[in-house]
Design an enzyme around this catalytic site. Structure first.
Site, PDB file in Angstrom:
ATOM      1  N   TYR A 144      -7.637 -10.470 -13.607  1.00  0.00           N
ATOM      2  CA  TYR A 144      -7.520  -9.129 -14.081  1.00  0.00           C
ATOM      3  C   TYR A 144      -6.246  -8.819 -13.338  1.00  0.00           C
ATOM      4  O   TYR A 144      -5.822  -8.869 -12.301  1.00  0.00           O
ATOM      5  CB  TYR A 144      -8.600  -8.118 -13.581  1.00  0.00           C
ATOM      6  CG  TYR A 144      -8.352  -6.903 -13.764  1.00  0.00           C
ATOM      7  CD1 TYR A 144      -7.962  -5.546 -12.914  1.00  0.00           C
ATOM      8  CD2 TYR A 144      -8.644  -6.360 -15.311  1.00  0.00           C
ATOM      9  CE1 TYR A 144      -7.779  -4.477 -13.266  1.00  0.00           C
ATOM     10  CE2 TYR A 144      -8.442  -4.931 -15.512  1.00  0.00           C
ATOM     11  CZ  TYR A 144      -8.003  -4.238 -14.648  1.00  0.00           C
ATOM     12  OH  TYR A 144      -7.693  -2.648 -15.088  1.00  0.00           O
ATOM     13  N   ASP A 239       0.306 -12.681  -9.134  1.00  0.00           N
ATOM     14  CA  ASP A 239      -0.119 -11.250  -9.126  1.00  0.00           C
ATOM     15  C   ASP A 239      -0.821 -10.870  -7.876  1.00  0.00           C
ATOM     16  O   ASP A 239      -2.050 -11.227  -7.439  1.00  0.00           O
ATOM     17  CB  ASP A 239      -1.196 -11.033 -10.252  1.00  0.00           C
ATOM     18  CG  ASP A 239      -1.627  -9.543 -10.148  1.00  0.00           C
ATOM     19  OD1 ASP A 239      -2.231  -9.107 -11.115  1.00  0.00           O
ATOM     20  OD2 ASP A 239      -1.354  -8.747  -9.235  1.00  0.00           O
ATOM     21  N   LYS A 267      -1.750  -1.407  -4.196  1.00  0.00           N
ATOM     22  CA  LYS A 267      -2.763  -1.086  -2.998  1.00  0.00           C
ATOM     23  C   LYS A 267      -2.056  -1.073  -1.733  1.00  0.00           C
ATOM     24  O   LYS A 267      -1.693   0.219  -1.480  1.00  0.00           O
ATOM     25  CB  LYS A 267      -3.856  -2.311  -3.296  1.00  0.00           C
ATOM     26  CG  LYS A 267      -4.677  -2.122  -4.721  1.00  0.00           C
ATOM     27  CD  LYS A 267      -5.406  -3.307  -4.817  1.00  0.00           C
ATOM     28  CE  LYS A 267      -5.994  -3.683  -6.069  1.00  0.00           C
ATOM     29  NZ  LYS A 267      -7.124  -2.597  -6.552  1.00  0.00           N
TER      30      LYS A 267
HETATM   31  P1  KE4 Z   1      -4.002  -0.906 -10.847  1.00  0.00           P
HETATM   32  O1  KE4 Z   1      -3.450  -0.548 -12.068  1.00  0.00           O
HETATM   33  O2  KE4 Z   1      -5.464  -0.537 -10.876  1.00  0.00           O
HETATM   34  O3  KE4 Z   1      -3.284  -0.035  -9.572  1.00  0.00           O
HETATM   35  O4  KE4 Z   1      -3.944  -2.305 -10.420  1.00  0.00           O
HETATM   36  C1  KE4 Z   1      -4.452  -3.417 -11.523  1.00  0.00           C
HETATM   37  C2  KE4 Z   1      -4.597  -4.505 -10.874  1.00  0.00           C
HETATM   38  C3  KE4 Z   1      -3.624  -5.632 -11.159  1.00  0.00           C
HETATM   39  N1  KE4 Z   1      -3.861  -7.055 -10.468  1.00  0.00           N
HETATM   40  C4  KE4 Z   1      -5.013  -7.127  -9.641  1.00  0.00           C
HETATM   41  C5  KE4 Z   1      -5.004  -8.559  -9.210  1.00  0.00           C
HETATM   42  C6  KE4 Z   1      -5.840  -6.110  -9.253  1.00  0.00           C
HETATM   43  O5  KE4 Z   1      -6.761  -6.285  -8.921  1.00  0.00           O
HETATM   44  C7  KE4 Z   1      -5.648  -5.002 -10.112  1.00  0.00           C
HETATM   45  C8  KE4 Z   1      -6.644  -3.579  -9.909  1.00  0.00           C
HETATM   46  N2  KE4 Z   1      -7.960  -4.214  -9.239  1.00  0.00           N
HETATM   47  C9  KE4 Z   1      -9.160  -3.385  -9.442  1.00  0.00           C
HETATM   48  C10 KE4 Z   1     -10.409  -3.795  -8.426  1.00  0.00           C
HETATM   49  N3  KE4 Z   1     -10.688  -5.294  -8.899  1.00  0.00           N
HETATM   50  C11 KE4 Z   1      -8.834  -1.880  -9.425  1.00  0.00           C
HETATM   51  C12 KE4 Z   1     -10.274  -1.107  -9.335  1.00  0.00           C
HETATM   52  C13 KE4 Z   1     -10.149  -0.255 -10.572  1.00  0.00           C
HETATM   53  O6  KE4 Z   1      -9.755  -0.547 -11.757  1.00  0.00           O
HETATM   54  O7  KE4 Z   1     -10.843   0.845 -10.643  1.00  0.00           O
END
Ligand code: KE4
Length: 427
Positions: A144, A239, A267
């Protein structure tokens, strides 16, 4: 016991927010019941609107590596707030942050701040396409990378939780150039390069896949990705939105000794505030406006309050490397305890993980890719989740999310969680 106030808040929320949540994975849909509305947190403990407390194993999905409301981070935020919240102009904290990141991670020669991991990834992809002049990208099933159109293909996290590999509202044209390979299967990558020779701008990978549970790279996989990209004039993007500054001060790139061309962060670098970043090779990053022709912008990019929060957290990690030793030990304690329960009770489950990232899969395993992770018994996971949260253990409300431990988790708290897990399987 369900939090009464949470129930009332959720009834209000669903009337004015889609699903009552601002991010789908918070909805508790796959695990049943209603989400607990958290009112405060400190260290490794969350407190909900009715005063119930929980040992927190999501840590805001990664940012809270030191634990919630670290006094040093809070003090830095308060000091900046007194000077102003946002100026839409260049500020010293942005330079401090960029120098800190480029100083901590050798492969990051230049970095651009954005406001989320999604923005970081979509911008890095655009930079890779602009630099190479090629359009196709390769991602991996179950990884993801945020919710940008081109990445919502066989993605993990909330999409895998919902059992929908893609998203409505994404035109075919937006994903036509997105190719998917199988994680830990280098032949599947090689095949795509042969079928799309000279058309692939980049390969983007979670160096530890933490959005289909936690799947670690098998020996040689990341090295082979590096070689294939070099052989084909494609960029390798790590990533590291989750792994960055979590697996060590230089993230998974340092941990595995691989040099990606671009890296994305989020994060942890925000210390709990909305921040993302992408960076890497100077020649690639200088394709980005205003120096180059790859446009990317953001009103709150480099926001000084968010920078101060992130800088403070990163400096604590940089100046106290023993934190990583402690985090790894806490992760090992949890994983070894879970494996002991599985073995003692002959459960058809498996445990994966590395450093402070872990996963209990409700499938026999081994789990090395999306297909294997997808064989998990999500109904059994949901029943386990409900038992554990009622015992005060706040796990990610999905089989396909990681279990995060922080510097604030104590051995006693981890042992309590393991005891509750044992009770569940004893029942
Ligand atoms: P954000 O746009 O949510 O800040 O980051 C996206 C993203 C990009 N790359 C990786 C490897 C990530 O894990 C994420 C976002 N992680 C999820 C948790 N698995 C965010 C939680 C959510 O969507 O509320």
């Amino acid at each position: 016991m369900e939090s009464r106030n949470s129930a009332q808040l959720f009834e209000r929320a669903v009337r004015v927010i889609p699903g009552g949540v601002n991010s789908p994975v918070r909805a508790f849909a796959p695990v049943g019941g209603r989400p607990r509305f958290i009112s405060s947190a400190k260290g490794s403990i969350l407190t909900d609107e009715d005063g119930n407390s929980y040992i927190d194993y999501i840590g805001s999905w990664g940012p809270m590596i030191l634990g919630h409301n670290d006094e040093r981070v809070v003090a830095a935020v308060k000091a900046q707030i007194d000077r102003g919240l946002s100026f839409g102009a260049v500020t010293a904290p942005e330079v401090d942050m960029a120098e800190l990141i480029t100083g901590m991670v050798p492969c990051v020669e230049m970095v651009r701040m954005v406001n989320s991991g999604t923005e970081a990834v979509m911008s890095a992809i655009r930079a890779a396409r602009g630099f190479t002049g090629k359009n196709r990208i390769i991602k991996f099933e179950g990884c993801y990378h945020g919710h940008a159109d081109a990445l919502l293909v066989k993605a993990g996290s909330g999409l895998m939780t919902a059992g929908t590999p893609g998203s409505a509202g994404v035109p075919e044209g937006c994903v036509r150039d997105t190719l998917t390979a199988a994680y830990n299967d280098i032949d599947s990558v090689q095949a795509l390069f042969e079928e799309n020779r000279d058309e692939i701008a980049c390969v983007i990978v979670e160096p530890v896949a933490a959005n289909m549970g936690v799947v670690t790279p098998e020996g040689g996989f990341l090295e082979a990705l590096r070689q294939i990209c070099d052989d084909n004039g494609a960029l390798l993007i790590f990533d590291e939105v989750i792994t960055g500054f979590r697996m060590g001060i230089d993230g998974a790139a340092g941990y595995y000794g691989i040099t990606p061309d671009l890296v994305t962060y989020g994060k942890i670098i925000g210390g709990g505030m909305p921040v993302g970043a992408y960076g890497g090779r100077k020649d690639v990053m200088e394709c980005v406006a205003p120096v180059g022709k790859v446009y990317q912008a953001g009103t709150l990019s480099g926001n000084p309050v968010a920078m101060r929060a992130g800088i403070t957290q990163l400096e604590i990690l940089k100046n106290n490397p023993q934190i990583y030793v402690e985090l790894a030990a806490k992760g090992e304690r949890l994983r070894n305890g879970m494996r002991d329960i599985i073995e003692r009770r002959s459960l058809p489950y498996c445990v994966t993980g590395i450093a402070s990232l872990s996963c209990l899969y409700f499938t026999q395993g081994p789990v090395a890719d999306y297909q294997a992770a997808g064989r998990s018994d999500t109904e059994k996971f949901a029943d386990y989740f409900r038992f554990m949260i009622d015992r005060g253990n706040y796990l990610g409300p999905s089989q396909f999310e990681a279990i995060f431990v922080s510097a604030a988790h104590t051995d006693a708290q981890i042992d309590k969680t393991l005891s509750d897990m044992d009770d569940y399987f004893a029942g």
